[in-house]
Each structure stands twice: as structure tokens, then as C-alpha cells.
Motif scaffolding. Structure first.
Motif, PDB file in Angstrom:
ATOM      1  N   GLN A   1       0.827  -1.435   0.098  1.00 40.05           N
ATOM      2  CA  GLN A   1      -0.026   0.088  -0.129  1.00 40.05           C
ATOM      3  C   GLN A   1       0.973   1.236  -0.151  1.00 40.05           C
ATOM      4  O   GLN A   1       0.548   2.146  -0.623  1.00 40.05           O
ATOM      5  CB  GLN A   1      -0.781  -0.058   1.155  1.00 40.05           C
ATOM      6  N   GLU A   2       2.013   1.259   0.830  1.00 36.86           N
ATOM      7  CA  GLU A   2       2.954   2.348   0.615  1.00 36.86           C
ATOM      8  C   GLU A   2       3.559   2.755  -0.688  1.00 36.86           C
ATOM      9  O   GLU A   2       3.441   4.052  -1.029  1.00 36.86           O
ATOM     10  CB  GLU A   2       4.262   2.093   1.574  1.00 36.86           C
ATOM     11  N   LYS A   3       3.666   1.684  -1.599  1.00 34.62           N
ATOM     12  CA  LYS A   3       3.981   1.966  -2.962  1.00 34.62           C
ATOM     13  C   LYS A   3       2.971   2.660  -3.826  1.00 34.62           C
ATOM     14  O   LYS A   3       3.132   3.420  -4.531  1.00 34.62           O
ATOM     15  CB  LYS A   3       4.584   0.842  -3.549  1.00 34.62           C
ATOM     16  N   ILE A   4       1.781   1.728  -3.651  1.00 40.34           N
ATOM     17  CA  ILE A   4       0.678   2.151  -4.183  1.00 40.34           C
ATOM     18  C   ILE A   4       0.264   3.766  -3.935  1.00 40.34           C
ATOM     19  O   ILE A   4       0.135   4.620  -4.935  1.00 40.34           O
ATOM     20  CB  ILE A   4      -0.819   1.458  -3.843  1.00 40.34           C
ATOM     21  N   ASP A   5       0.497   4.117  -2.668  1.00 36.87           N
ATOM     22  CA  ASP A   5      -0.025   5.542  -2.358  1.00 36.87           C
ATOM     23  C   ASP A   5       0.981   6.400  -3.052  1.00 36.87           C
ATOM     24  O   ASP A   5       0.747   7.751  -3.419  1.00 36.87           O
ATOM     25  CB  ASP A   5       0.024   5.710  -0.783  1.00 36.87           C
ATOM     26  N   TRP A   6       2.353   6.096  -3.055  1.00 38.68           N
ATOM     27  CA  TRP A   6       3.469   7.047  -3.610  1.00 38.68           C
ATOM     28  C   TRP A   6       3.202   7.045  -5.270  1.00 38.68           C
ATOM     29  O   TRP A   6       3.132   8.102  -5.560  1.00 38.68           O
ATOM     30  CB  TRP A   6       4.724   6.011  -3.430  1.00 38.68           C
TER      31      TRP A   6
ATOM     32  N   LEU B   1       0.392   6.904  -6.985  1.00 38.72           N
ATOM     33  CA  LEU B   1      -0.749   7.423  -6.929  1.00 38.72           C
ATOM     34  C   LEU B   1      -0.684   9.156  -6.816  1.00 38.72           C
ATOM     35  O   LEU B   1      -1.192  10.188  -7.394  1.00 38.72           O
ATOM     36  CB  LEU B   1      -2.010   7.185  -6.324  1.00 38.72           C
ATOM     37  N   ASN B   2       0.424   9.501  -5.960  1.00 36.80           N
ATOM     38  CA  ASN B   2       0.577  11.021  -5.719  1.00 36.80           C
ATOM     39  C   ASN B   2       1.731  11.502  -6.383  1.00 36.80           C
ATOM     40  O   ASN B   2       2.003  12.706  -6.302  1.00 36.80           O
ATOM     41  CB  ASN B   2       0.886  10.974  -4.269  1.00 36.80           C
TER      42      ASN B   2
ATOM     43  N   HIS C   1      -4.463   5.016 -11.340  1.00 32.89           N
ATOM     44  CA  HIS C   1      -5.329   3.887 -10.681  1.00 32.89           C
ATOM     45  C   HIS C   1      -4.014   2.757 -10.234  1.00 32.89           C
ATOM     46  O   HIS C   1      -3.025   2.676 -10.910  1.00 32.89           O
ATOM     47  CB  HIS C   1      -6.181   3.307 -11.541  1.00 32.89           C
TER      48      HIS C   1
ATOM     49  N   ASN D   1      -2.852  -3.800  -5.943  1.00 33.88           N
ATOM     50  CA  ASN D   1      -1.845  -4.945  -5.140  1.00 33.88           C
ATOM     51  C   ASN D   1      -2.091  -6.074  -5.715  1.00 33.88           C
ATOM     52  O   ASN D   1      -2.801  -6.929  -5.266  1.00 33.88           O
ATOM     53  CB  ASN D   1      -2.048  -4.535  -3.689  1.00 33.88           C
TER      54      ASN D   1
END
Length: 337
Positions: A178-183, A185-186, A193, A196
Motif C-alpha cells: 500500500q505504501e508503494k501504491i500511495d506513492w 498515485l501521488n 489507478h 496490489n
């Protein structure tokens, strides 16, 4: 004359086998210039080569490393576009983990003044691989829906941004935390989109994102574990570029019907073992279409280079260990000091 370089005890082995030792400065061949290396990028192929699983192309240095930044220290009389003192970055078949490197004049790009040595060294392998996979092989067009696997890797981050620059409608990234996903997407021009792949069916995610159409282009470096979901995720006339097979090369069971009825195009792509002519033409096209758009992470360009961590080369073992953890979001760079 001798120089220092990162060498491998016994020619191959674990990370503990790499060390800084003495070797000969490369002898220039026709068409080459000598560059004093300031920084080099780490890539997963370096680990494979260190372990004895990925030998360099014939004629290339046995020393690790395929991308670098540095200063031209010697240019042959047959070279007109580069002179001593020029600041450059470049692509090679091997040899970047060293104080000096011999590189063909066609495989260099002028280092932009707004980039640090580390940022410049993070560009060649990642961006050229992504550009080749997305533009030349994937044939991205404006309005396409795109899926990028290993989205937080150096190639992945480059491909996400290039897809946006070339007008993709949606860009979905897969990664493992989730940490990489948040990064992702920002990022200013990153994924629209994300999924995981450990906890989600990414084919279902992209179908929802694309109103059940599927994606037009996939860039895949994962291989076996993703193959069947990739077929499910692809749109009619979809194109998939296979860059690697990190999860394995053998798919034991697959339904080939989607390849037929969706008219899918699946093509492998490599860069390191291409001909010098091919690489030179790729670099020239990249320079014309993309290179001028790249800025640092804090810049304002539509494409940015992201450096995860910089190590001094006295800590080359620690740098390799960091890459092996697969925790990096962006590029790991080593400075030659």
C-alpha cells in the motif's frame, strides 16, 4: 594505466563477493570516447550478472553496470560532437561500475545542467527500456488504457510517466504494498489507478477502470504469475510487451483462446543485446521525443526522475543488498567517490 572498479571475487557469487579493486583503464575503439564516471545506476540485471546468470553481450566489459553519468576525458580524433570536459550520461553493455568507461559516441546524451550526477545516471537504462517497450513495441496511441507491472521499479515509474505524456486515458500500476501504491498515485504525472497484485485481481481492477473494455497496452516484467490475468485484462487488439520473467518463465497452464478471439499481440523486448545501430537509433529518437521533458523530482517537467537512495561506492555491497530487498520506489544510485 589502471583504475579502480567494482570487481567480483571468483567471477561470480553472492553480494559479499563484490569489492573495489584495480583493473586496466579501457582502451578506446574507433567511435568511442572515454568518460570519467561520476555516478552509475543499479539494475536487477546487475544482480543476475553478479550471480553468473546474465553474461554481458559479446565485446562488452565484464564489469557490472549499464548506465552512468560523467565527464568526457578523452575523445578520439574521429569524434566531432563530444569534447573533453563535456558532461554526459550514457548507455553501455557493461563497465559502468568503474572510474572510467569507454562508450560509443552515439550512446551518449548531454547532461542537463538542472540534474545532479545521480539524477542523470538514473535515466538511461530505465527510460530507454520504458520508451522502447511502450512506444516502439507497445505502439501506444492517445486515448489508450495502459497497465504497468512492477510500477514502483525504475522502469515502471518511467513507463507510467511516458504513458501519460503520450496521452493515455488511464494508467494502472501494479505493485506489492500500500505504501508503494500511495506513492505512485501521488506522483505528479504517475498512475491514475493502482492494484496490489498480492491481494487483488488486477484484471478485475482494470476492467472496472476501463468500463469492461480492458487495457490496450501492458508492460510486463513479472512473467509467469501474471500471464493468465494479463490475457484476461487485455482489450481487443491489445499489445503486451514482455521485458522479463521475475516470477518464472514457464506458464504450465494457460487458455490461449483470448489470444485468438481478442487478436492479441504479445512481444518480447530486450535492450542490452540489441545491435549498436539499433541502440543508437533508439537513443536518437528518445532524445528527440522525450529527453528534453525530463526534470528532477522537484522540477516542473511532465516527466521526472526519481532517485530512491544514493550510496558512495565504498558501500557497493550495501547498495546491492538494498536492491535485493525490492523495497525501493525509484532508482538506487551509486556515486563514484
Amino acid at each position: 594505466m589502471s583504475m579502480q572498479a567494482v570487481l567480483i571475487k571468483d567471477g561470480k557469487g553472492p553480494v559479499e563477493n563484490i569489492y573495489i579493486g584495480e583493473t586496466s583503464i579501457p582502451t578506446l575503439q574507433p567511435g568511442q570516447v572515454l568518460v570519467k564516471v561520476k555516478a552509475f545506476g543499479l539494475n536487477r540485471m546487475d544482480i543476475s550478472q553478479r550471480e553468473g546468470n546474465y553474461p554481458p553481450p559479446p565485446g562488452s566489459s565484464e564489469i557490472l553496470g549499464v548506465e552512468f553519468s560523467g565527464i568526457v576525458s578523452n575523445a578520439g580524433t574521429d569524434i566531432s560532437e563530444w569534447k573533453v570536459g563535456d558532461e554526459v550520461l550514457g548507455l553501455v553493455g557493461g563497465g559502468a561500475y568503474a572510474e572510467y568507461i569507454a562508450v560509443y559516441h552515439t550512446h551518449l546524451l548531454k547532461k542537463p545542467s538542472h540534474l545532479t550526477w545521480a539524477e542523470a545516471a538514473s535515466i538511461p537504462e530505465n527510460f530507454l527500456t520504458a520508451f522502447q517497450a511502450l512506444v516502439l513495441v507497445g505502439k501506444i496511441t492517445e486515448g489508450d488504457n495502459v497497465l504497468i507491472h512492477a510500477g514502483a521499479s525504475g522502469v515502471g515509474v518511467s513507463a507510467l510517466q511516458l504513458a501519460r505524456v503520450y496521452g493515455a486515458h488511464t494508467v494502472t500500476a501494479t505493485t506489492s504494498t500500500q505504501e508503494k501504491i500511495d506513492w505512485l498515485l501521488n506522483l505528479p504525472n504517475g498512475a491514475t489507478h493502482a492494484a496490489n497484485y498480492k491481494t487483488e485481481d488486477f484484471a478485475a481492477v482494470v476492467k472496472k477502470v476501463t468500463q469492461n473494455k480492458g487495457v490496450d497496452v501492458i508492460i510486463d516484467s513479472v512473467g509467469q504469475s501474471h500471464f493468465n490475468q494479463n490475457l484476461e485484462a487485455m482489450a481487443v487488439d491489445g499489445r503486451m510487451t514482455v521485458l522479463a520473467h521475475m516470477s518464472g518463465a514457464v506458464v504450465e497452464k494457460a487458455n490461449l483462446a483470448p489470444i485468438l478471439y481478442k487478436r492479441l499481440h504479445i512481444e518480447g523486448s530486450t535492450l542490452r543485446r540489441r545491435t549498436l545501430k539499433y541502440q543508437a537509433e533508439l537513443i536518437a529518437q528518445f532524445r528527440q521525443e522525450v529527453f528534453g521533458k525530463i526534470t528532477s523530482e522537484g522540477g516542473e517537467g511532465p516527466v521526472r526522475t526519481y532517485v530512491y537512495k544514493v550510496f558512495p561506492w565504498s558501500e557497493i555491497q550495501e547498495a546491492h543488498k538494498e536492491l535485493e530487498t525490492n523495497k525501493n520506489a525509484g532508482k538506487i544510485i551509486v556515486e563514484v567517490v
